[in-house]
Design a protein around this motif. Sequence first.
Motif, PDB file in Angstrom:
ATOM      1  N   GLN A  82    -158.471 -56.243  76.632  1.00 12.93           N
ATOM      2  CA  GLN A  82    -157.756 -56.871  76.016  1.00 12.93           C
ATOM      3  C   GLN A  82    -156.258 -56.724  77.857  1.00 12.93           C
ATOM      4  O   GLN A  82    -156.029 -57.940  78.010  1.00 12.93           O
ATOM      5  N   ALA A  83    -156.008 -55.472  77.791  1.00  7.67           N
ATOM      6  CA  ALA A  83    -154.430 -55.781  78.850  1.00  7.67           C
ATOM      7  C   ALA A  83    -154.707 -56.089  80.267  1.00  7.67           C
ATOM      8  O   ALA A  83    -154.290 -57.010  80.933  1.00  7.67           O
ATOM      9  N   THR A  84    -155.943 -55.848  80.665  1.00 10.26           N
ATOM     10  CA  THR A  84    -156.083 -56.123  82.106  1.00 10.26           C
ATOM     11  C   THR A  84    -157.646 -56.722  82.710  1.00 10.26           C
ATOM     12  O   THR A  84    -158.478 -56.324  81.353  1.00 10.26           O
ATOM     13  N   PRO A  85    -157.924 -57.263  83.323  1.00  9.77           N
ATOM     14  CA  PRO A  85    -159.557 -57.622  83.679  1.00  9.77           C
ATOM     15  C   PRO A  85    -160.278 -56.290  83.302  1.00  9.77           C
ATOM     16  O   PRO A  85    -160.051 -55.672  84.295  1.00  9.77           O
ATOM     17  N   PRO A  86    -161.515 -56.512  82.980  1.00  6.79           N
ATOM     18  CA  PRO A  86    -162.561 -55.468  83.203  1.00  6.79           C
ATOM     19  C   PRO A  86    -162.858 -55.526  84.217  1.00  6.79           C
ATOM     20  O   PRO A  86    -163.643 -56.930  84.921  1.00  6.79           O
ATOM     21  N   ALA A  87    -163.555 -54.206  84.771  1.00 13.80           N
ATOM     22  CA  ALA A  87    -163.555 -54.146  85.964  1.00 13.80           C
ATOM     23  C   ALA A  87    -164.619 -52.659  86.356  1.00 13.80           C
ATOM     24  O   ALA A  87    -164.056 -51.354  85.450  1.00 13.80           O
ATOM     25  N   VAL A  88    -165.641 -52.694  86.763  1.00 16.59           N
ATOM     26  CA  VAL A  88    -166.683 -51.372  87.410  1.00 16.59           C
ATOM     27  C   VAL A  88    -166.545 -51.189  88.541  1.00 16.59           C
ATOM     28  O   VAL A  88    -166.098 -51.658  89.609  1.00 16.59           O
TER      29      VAL A  88
ATOM     30  N   SER B 226    -156.055 -66.585  80.798  1.00 19.26           N
ATOM     31  CA  SER B 226    -156.138 -65.353  81.520  1.00 19.26           C
ATOM     32  C   SER B 226    -157.521 -64.870  81.481  1.00 19.26           C
ATOM     33  O   SER B 226    -158.337 -65.365  81.672  1.00 19.26           O
ATOM     34  N   HIS B 227    -157.976 -63.413  81.846  1.00 22.80           N
ATOM     35  CA  HIS B 227    -158.974 -62.855  82.104  1.00 22.80           C
ATOM     36  C   HIS B 227    -159.348 -62.851  80.883  1.00 22.80           C
ATOM     37  O   HIS B 227    -159.579 -62.797  79.394  1.00 22.80           O
ATOM     38  N   TYR B 228    -161.411 -63.171  80.318  1.00 21.55           N
ATOM     39  CA  TYR B 228    -162.253 -63.065  80.150  1.00 21.55           C
ATOM     40  C   TYR B 228    -162.317 -61.250  79.481  1.00 21.55           C
ATOM     41  O   TYR B 228    -162.430 -60.362  80.247  1.00 21.55           O
ATOM     42  N   PRO B 229    -161.813 -61.027  78.590  1.00 23.50           N
ATOM     43  CA  PRO B 229    -161.610 -59.057  77.889  1.00 23.50           C
ATOM     44  C   PRO B 229    -162.616 -59.377  77.392  1.00 23.50           C
ATOM     45  O   PRO B 229    -163.097 -57.458  77.233  1.00 23.50           O
ATOM     46  N   LEU B 230    -164.193 -59.484  77.378  1.00 21.42           N
ATOM     47  CA  LEU B 230    -165.718 -58.673  77.545  1.00 21.42           C
ATOM     48  C   LEU B 230    -166.382 -58.947  78.518  1.00 21.42           C
ATOM     49  O   LEU B 230    -166.815 -60.487  77.975  1.00 21.42           O
ATOM     50  N   VAL B 231    -166.335 -58.016  79.188  1.00 21.21           N
ATOM     51  CA  VAL B 231    -167.779 -58.676  80.797  1.00 21.21           C
ATOM     52  C   VAL B 231    -168.877 -57.810  80.622  1.00 21.21           C
ATOM     53  O   VAL B 231    -168.873 -56.597  80.927  1.00 21.21           O
ATOM     54  N   ASP B 232    -169.832 -58.766  80.959  1.00 19.60           N
ATOM     55  CA  ASP B 232    -171.259 -57.831  81.256  1.00 19.60           C
ATOM     56  C   ASP B 232    -171.617 -57.912  82.564  1.00 19.60           C
ATOM     57  O   ASP B 232    -171.405 -58.923  83.387  1.00 19.60           O
ATOM     58  N   PHE B 233    -171.769 -56.650  83.034  1.00 19.93           N
ATOM     59  CA  PHE B 233    -172.305 -55.897  84.538  1.00 19.93           C
ATOM     60  C   PHE B 233    -173.826 -55.903  84.751  1.00 19.93           C
ATOM     61  O   PHE B 233    -174.024 -55.119  83.919  1.00 19.93           O
ATOM     62  N   HIS B 234    -174.622 -56.524  85.327  1.00 19.32           N
ATOM     63  CA  HIS B 234    -176.037 -55.940  85.554  1.00 19.32           C
ATOM     64  C   HIS B 234    -176.359 -55.943  86.956  1.00 19.32           C
ATOM     65  O   HIS B 234    -176.101 -57.296  87.832  1.00 19.32           O
ATOM     66  N   LYS B 235    -176.734 -55.548  87.235  1.00 16.51           N
ATOM     67  CA  LYS B 235    -178.172 -55.622  88.357  1.00 16.51           C
ATOM     68  C   LYS B 235    -179.435 -54.496  88.336  1.00 16.51           C
ATOM     69  O   LYS B 235    -179.566 -53.758  87.989  1.00 16.51           O
ATOM     70  N   GLU B 236    -180.788 -55.344  88.600  1.00 20.21           N
ATOM     71  CA  GLU B 236    -182.046 -54.480  88.901  1.00 20.21           C
ATOM     72  C   GLU B 236    -182.017 -54.079  90.250  1.00 20.21           C
ATOM     73  O   GLU B 236    -181.451 -54.609  91.032  1.00 20.21           O
ATOM     74  N   PHE B 237    -182.921 -52.527  90.133  1.00 17.18           N
ATOM     75  CA  PHE B 237    -183.321 -52.046  91.328  1.00 17.18           C
ATOM     76  C   PHE B 237    -184.376 -50.715  91.008  1.00 17.18           C
ATOM     77  O   PHE B 237    -185.212 -51.384  90.415  1.00 17.18           O
ATOM     78  N   ASP B 238    -184.704 -50.608  92.701  1.00 22.71           N
ATOM     79  CA  ASP B 238    -185.989 -50.857  93.126  1.00 22.71           C
ATOM     80  C   ASP B 238    -186.050 -49.295  93.286  1.00 22.71           C
ATOM     81  O   ASP B 238    -186.279 -48.759  94.693  1.00 22.71           O
ATOM     82  N   LEU B 239    -185.977 -47.605  93.303  1.00 18.94           N
ATOM     83  CA  LEU B 239    -185.190 -46.798  93.732  1.00 18.94           C
ATOM     84  C   LEU B 239    -186.914 -46.426  94.198  1.00 18.94           C
ATOM     85  O   LEU B 239    -187.828 -45.834  93.282  1.00 18.94           O
ATOM     86  N   THR B 240    -186.899 -45.588  95.395  1.00 25.05           N
ATOM     87  CA  THR B 240    -187.570 -44.952  95.540  1.00 25.05           C
ATOM     88  C   THR B 240    -188.012 -43.140  95.658  1.00 25.05           C
ATOM     89  O   THR B 240    -189.295 -42.384  94.984  1.00 25.05           O
ATOM     90  N   ARG B 241    -186.181 -42.872  94.750  1.00 27.15           N
ATOM     91  CA  ARG B 241    -185.995 -41.557  94.261  1.00 27.15           C
ATOM     92  C   ARG B 241    -185.193 -41.470  93.471  1.00 27.15           C
ATOM     93  O   ARG B 241    -184.826 -42.544  93.287  1.00 27.15           O
TER      94      ARG B 241
ATOM     95  N   TYR C  60    -165.179 -59.926  86.884  1.00 28.12           N
ATOM     96  CA  TYR C  60    -165.787 -61.897  86.448  1.00 28.12           C
ATOM     97  C   TYR C  60    -164.932 -62.025  88.079  1.00 28.12           C
ATOM     98  O   TYR C  60    -163.623 -61.498  87.940  1.00 28.12           O
ATOM     99  N   PRO C  61    -165.037 -63.175  88.805  1.00 30.13           N
ATOM    100  CA  PRO C  61    -165.182 -63.956  89.598  1.00 30.13           C
ATOM    101  C   PRO C  61    -163.817 -64.954  88.795  1.00 30.13           C
ATOM    102  O   PRO C  61    -163.973 -65.118  88.236  1.00 30.13           O
ATOM    103  N   GLY C  62    -162.287 -64.631  89.533  1.00 28.11           N
ATOM    104  CA  GLY C  62    -161.353 -64.949  89.466  1.00 28.11           C
ATOM    105  C   GLY C  62    -160.703 -65.115  88.270  1.00 28.11           C
ATOM    106  O   GLY C  62    -159.103 -64.914  88.409  1.00 28.11           O
ATOM    107  N   ASP C  63    -161.121 -63.683  87.260  1.00 26.77           N
ATOM    108  CA  ASP C  63    -160.445 -63.100  86.493  1.00 26.77           C
ATOM    109  C   ASP C  63    -159.326 -62.099  87.213  1.00 26.77           C
ATOM    110  O   ASP C  63    -158.197 -62.331  86.600  1.00 26.77           O
ATOM    111  N   TYR C  64    -159.742 -61.325  88.038  1.00 29.99           N
ATOM    112  CA  TYR C  64    -158.672 -60.413  88.334  1.00 29.99           C
ATOM    113  C   TYR C  64    -157.400 -60.843  89.739  1.00 29.99           C
ATOM    114  O   TYR C  64    -156.400 -60.988  89.157  1.00 29.99           O
TER     115      TYR C  64
END
Length: 749
Positions: free
Chosen positions: A147-153, A88-103, A57-61
């Motif tokens: 809770q301890a460090t910023p959620p990251a993926v 402090s950082h937000y302990p629960l973060v949702d990450f998402h993106k839409e894709f259009d795959l050819t394969r 989440y931008p700014g959290d880290y």
Amino acid sequence: MMNKKNNNVPGSSAAMLLYLRRTLVQQCKAQLLKPFVCLCAFVSLWLTTSAQTWIWYPGDYEIWLSNEMQNRRTERGTFYPVFWKVDSHYPLVDFHKEFDLTRPETVTIHAEGRYSVKLDGKAFPGTPQAIAVPAGKHKINIKVFNQATPPAVFVKGATIVSDSSWQVTFEDKEWIDETGKASDLSATVFRHAGSWNFNDRAATPSAYKLPVTPVTAITTEKVNKGLLVDFGKETFGFVKLHGVKGKGIISLYYGESREEALDTAASETFDRITLDQPTAADTINPGSKALRYVYITTEEDVQLDHASLLYEYAPLEDKGAFRCNDEEINRIYDVAKYTLHLSTREFFIDGIKRDRWIWSGDAYQSYLMNYYLMNDNETVKRTTYALRGKDPVTGHINTIMDYTFYWFMGVYDYYLYSGDKNFLVQNYGRMKSLMDFVWKRRNQNGLLEGLPGDWIFIDWATGLSKEGAVSFEQLLFARALETMALCAALAGRAEDAAQYKTAAAELKQQLFSIYWSDKAKALVHSQVNGRPTENVTRYANMFAIFFNYFNEQQRQAVKNSVLLNKNVPEITTPYMRFYELEALCALGEQNYVLKEMKNYWGGMLKLGATSFWEEYDPSKTGAEHYAMYGRKYGKSLCHAWGASPLYLLGKYYLGISPTAPGYAEYEVKPALGGLKWMEGKVPTPAGNIELYCSDKEINMVSPVGTGKLMITSKTRPVCKEGAAVDKGNNVYEIIIEKDKKYRIRYQAM
């Protein structure tokens, strides 16, 4: 970025791209592959290995990392926390993106924290480290709790990778009715993900540490029963003790001066290491410290051979440069470079010995110096996020009113120098809520006075009044409102932009109607109990010059009545000398400023400074120079705001500055200021603008935008590459085109 150097693996996307290109070209040549096959192989490898990065989440880290760094401060072994609200950082973060795959493709997932994964709204069982995504349009959601460090993926597939294009939120704001149907509409606010250059799965953001490199001592001498170790210059890092034997206590007293290290009762920082069992190994002190000297004593039966240092640094390269015929100015420039590098850690901090905190006034100056030396956007953005923190706003940044206004100015300056509009737009909400806080604290006349909890700083100056509505604060407030108007327009908030523009114009009118004195030919310092005082200080007057708030008659009047008037209290901190000399440069007084740089910064060098100080008063002698805040060694002998010659020489001598975002347009107004010749580089997003100037010749080339070279010459300049247009008063203009070398002959005035 990896914590340790690895010559085989690049640490950034750009470096990785070059590395892959070089490797594939070598393979193609060796195997005699056709160029088209090589290109396809390169594109495929680049897509699968170089684009992904850890996101959050931008700014959290940035906020979390600043908490880690700023809470390392100690004074004589005691933990010394910051003065302001810590977010402090937000302990629960949702990450998402839409894709259009050819394969179809397989996507691996790694996270810092517990996580769940959905594809098109359907959850996968357990915690999958890889998922299969069919061809077609799909949406991936990853929700991470930590809770301890910023959620990251970190997501890696053939085409599906984690990067700043992902959307993130800390709250879904969705609901389900009694039938189980999910809400069709959501009030969720999504942001683009934050990232740095953690481009490897193993390089987790929470494990980041600055790199270190070994440094040997210059001298070691026995003093009383201890060892005094001198590393030759101001430095920063971990003292390493070699050949430690026995049990007992080792004490390390750090000093920016010899006197401080040997004064065990008054040195600002020290460490004590207790050895519970006999050892014959190297021991590293527990925390990084600022020092030139360290005095090491032992108790009981502890012995050691010698000490070295693990120098800790931010791995940023110098892109800008400056050289001239005056070796003292060259030395000042080099020491200013070193001072800024030392004060650049994970963030731009004030000084390396005492605070090691992020102060907005100090950081704002570091940004400007950075644009002319390292031009590192990431450190600017991290520092900006860390200073602002989160809503709700409960106080000024660092509790200081003027520091709040520097923060606003810093956001727009970043856009001007970088061209990065996205960062500005993404942070507009934080700007607006901070300005809302300021706006509500105005008095009945629409001016700002210090309220409970406000620190009116301005500068370290004995006897400087902070009572009433200080003109300097109103001036910065007006500039911040102008900044908000510009940023609101860029963020597509036309109504906000109009309101801020009107408010700024009204405040500027008030500023001059209340504070301008025809008698003093200056802005007076304050208004107390509804009446302006007669006290004149330099602060508001010098800022009004380079803010272009004065008309030409007022500019010239203030130059003589304030800036060149020794009866107006002089400034003794490099912090405000920065702005005083900028104002004089803006008035064309580069000859005078050059002498001032040699006297002021040169004066510190003559006293043996190896980095520039927090404060310098030439009237002091001996160990008096080390005292501040009522303490014998309270002064920082390496302070970021001492590095201002980097900015002054780049902007006002080389004379290069952007007039449109990212140097799409820029001005070049070289001013020798008494030098015989000078040459240098000013970094831009597209590379360095290079310039050489003597009193007879100017050579330059630029990789970016369109420039206007303004030359003051006795005769019309001669330039085969472009036309010199007469602008009047011996000023000529030459348009500088991208990637074209120019050689101009002229006669300096």
